[in-house]
Enzyme design. Structure first.
Site, PDB file in Angstrom:
ATOM      1  N   HIS A 122     -10.482 -30.715  10.806  1.00 60.26           N
ATOM      2  CA  HIS A 122      -9.666 -31.086   9.643  1.00 60.26           C
ATOM      3  C   HIS A 122     -10.173 -32.729   9.690  1.00 60.26           C
ATOM      4  O   HIS A 122     -10.007 -33.452  10.794  1.00 60.26           O
ATOM      5  CB  HIS A 122      -8.182 -31.125  10.049  1.00 60.26           C
ATOM      6  CG  HIS A 122      -7.716 -29.721  10.338  1.00 60.26           C
ATOM      7  ND1 HIS A 122      -7.728 -29.082  11.152  1.00 60.26           N
ATOM      8  CD2 HIS A 122      -7.019 -28.595   9.384  1.00 60.26           C
ATOM      9  CE1 HIS A 122      -7.310 -27.952  11.252  1.00 60.26           C
ATOM     10  NE2 HIS A 122      -6.667 -27.778  10.151  1.00 60.26           N
ATOM     11  N   ASP A 317     -12.097 -17.063  11.945  1.00 62.52           N
ATOM     12  CA  ASP A 317     -11.604 -17.797  12.942  1.00 62.52           C
ATOM     13  C   ASP A 317     -11.342 -16.826  14.412  1.00 62.52           C
ATOM     14  O   ASP A 317     -10.186 -16.226  14.396  1.00 62.52           O
ATOM     15  CB  ASP A 317     -10.240 -18.438  12.555  1.00 62.52           C
ATOM     16  CG  ASP A 317     -10.485 -19.874  11.859  1.00 62.52           C
ATOM     17  OD1 ASP A 317     -11.725 -20.183  11.874  1.00 62.52           O
ATOM     18  OD2 ASP A 317      -9.429 -20.520  11.393  1.00 62.52           O
TER      19      ASP A 317
END
Ligand code: XUL
Ligand code: CO
Length: 457
Positions: A122, A317
């Site tokens: 991120h 994920d």
């Protein structure tokens, strides 16, 4: 300065006293493939042999492993009941740029020793947020210059980057679905920079996870306004991506709840319906996180199979949860049955590229040894390697596929073929039943299928 404090300072600065690059994981070398290793030898691969060819492709190409930055390099073991338990020796506890750069160097030593070819992050994981958007973006520019250099040096590539649109208090009522247009505009400005960073680092994908895109109360929420704002937000991202020539695949990651009581991106089918409704289905695919799939009340592999069925499985994920709990525990996947079912779907769609298997997983807050960082990833990679081997055999031998094919064989001719093609009418169906009477009972044979799966696992 004493030798000890000199070397501590050197360790923290990222350089050794003699000027060469410091080693942050001394005593841990490159993780090797050692198929005969004993049960307690856990810093080696017993099943993952990167270059070995399975069903026409190397294991590395099938699995496309990636390590994530947020859990592995920013996780401190904090939970709602307790303070951080994890203190890393390279981290001085500040939000300084020096600390951020040192952490990045540590991460690339980790990726290289582990042998993962990809990483994910991120924006706010890698660079501190400044007082203004301009300052924040300058920090990001400086850090991603270093990331670019380390990526070139190690050959580690960016599977995807994403924007943290949920942690800052400005996003407490959502980002793209915030009732205040000012906040929506802020989130768009942040994603604009995220896409630019993705282009700069040749990200193969870009992820949107709707952190606080949902509602806590329907009483204060105009759901249709929020959904249409979200769709327009995604359209802006598609346009800007094209405008700057960023080639990464856009992905949406579904999750049913947490942090909001109800997340709009509930599960794969909800997201696919949303994308099709708003005309976005050609520009997005799904990043499935099995832990989220289980929170939605489905089996581990459900969203993978559904997204793949619609040609929209973009990336995974790869983590797991504790099915006995109702929240997101982001554990490392360690169950061979789960990984076999995931890899079965991946093989059946002929691979996951440009997506991959990203370990959105964290060591438990009690797993405080530095080497636990390696053991967790090595164990999960080995578990996926076993899953790949089992699934490859299951698919290649074709016994289960033949059973499934046979189960639907009534659609190959006659009225079945017409139903399958969409050319049958209600009258024809009625005539067929009048002629044929009551259908004969056909066993679903679930237990037989389970025995066949267990033959391979
Ligand atoms: C949260 C989650 C995120 C996304 C990226 O549950 O999975 O880490 O993967 O924002
Ligand atoms: Co995730």
């Amino acid at each position: 300065m004493s030798q000890e404090s000199k070397s501590k300072r050197a360790r923290l600065s990222g350089d050794s006293p003699n000027g060469s690059a410091a080693e942050f994981f001394p005593g841990i070398g490159k993780i090797e493939y050692k198929p005969g290793a004993g049960p307690t030898e856990v810093l080696c691969f017993k099943h993952y042999n990167a270059k070995e060819v399975i069903n026409g492709h190397s294991m590395e190409a099938w699995l496309r492993f990636s390590a994530c930055y947020w859990h592995t390099f920013r996780g401190v073991g904090l939970d709602p009941f307790g303070m951080p338990t994890i203190k890393r020796p390279w981290d001085d506890g500040t939000e300084s740029m020096d600390n951020a750069k040192r952490r990045l160097r540590v991460a690339f030593e980790f990726f290289s020793k582990l042998g993962v070819k990809y990483w994910t992050f991120h924006d706010r994981d890698v660079a501190p947020e400044g007082a203004t958007l301009e300052e924040t973006n300058r920090n990001l520019d400086e850090i991603t210059d270093l990331a670019k250099e380390l990526m070139a040096k190690t050959g580690v590539k960016l599977l995807w980057n994403t924007c943290n649109l949920f942690a800052n208090p400005r996003y407490m009522n959502g980002a793209a679905t915030n009732p205040d247009a000012h906040v929506v505009a802020y989130a768009a400005a942040q994603v604009k920079k995220g896409l630019e960073i993705g282009k700069k680092l040749d990200a193969e994908n870009f992820v949107f996870w709707g952190g606080r895109e949902g509602y806590n109360s329907l009483l204060n929420t105009d759901v249709m306004a929020e959904l249409s704002h979200a769709a327009n937000f995604f359209k802006m991202a598609v346009d800007y991506k094209k405008q700057i020539g960023f080639g990464g695949q856009l992905l949406i990651e579904p999750k049913p709840k947490e942090p909001t009581r109800h997340q709009y991106d509930y599960d794969a089918m909800t997201v696919i319906g949303f994308l099709k409704h708003f005309g976005l289905a050609d520009d997005f695919k799904i990043n499935v996180e099995p832990n989220h799939t289980m929170l939605a009340g489905h089996s581990y592999e459900h969203d993978i199979v559904m997204a793949s069925g619609f040609g929209m499985l973009g990336s995974i994920d790869s983590n797991t949860g504790s099915p006995d709990l109702g929240w997101d525990t982001d554990q490392f996947p360690m169950d061979v049955r789960d990984t076999t079912l995931v890899m079965k779907a991946v093989i059946e769609q002929n691979g996951i590229a440009p997506g991959g298997l990203n370990f959105d997983a964290k060591v438990r807050r009690e797993s405080t040894n530095l080497k636990d960082m390696f053991i967790s990833h090595v164990g999960a990679m080995d578990c996926f390697a076993r899953g790949l081997r089992c699934a490859a055999k299951l698919v290649a031998e074709g016994a289960m596929a033949k059973m499934v094919q046979n189960r639907y064989s009534s659609f190959n001719e006659g009225i079945g073929a017409k139903i399958a093609k969409g050319t049958a009418t209600m009258e024809e169906c009625e005539n067929y039943v009048k002629k044929m009477g009551e259908p004969k009972q056909i066993s679903g044979e679930q237990e037989k299928y389970e025995c066949v799966l267990n033959h391979y696992v």
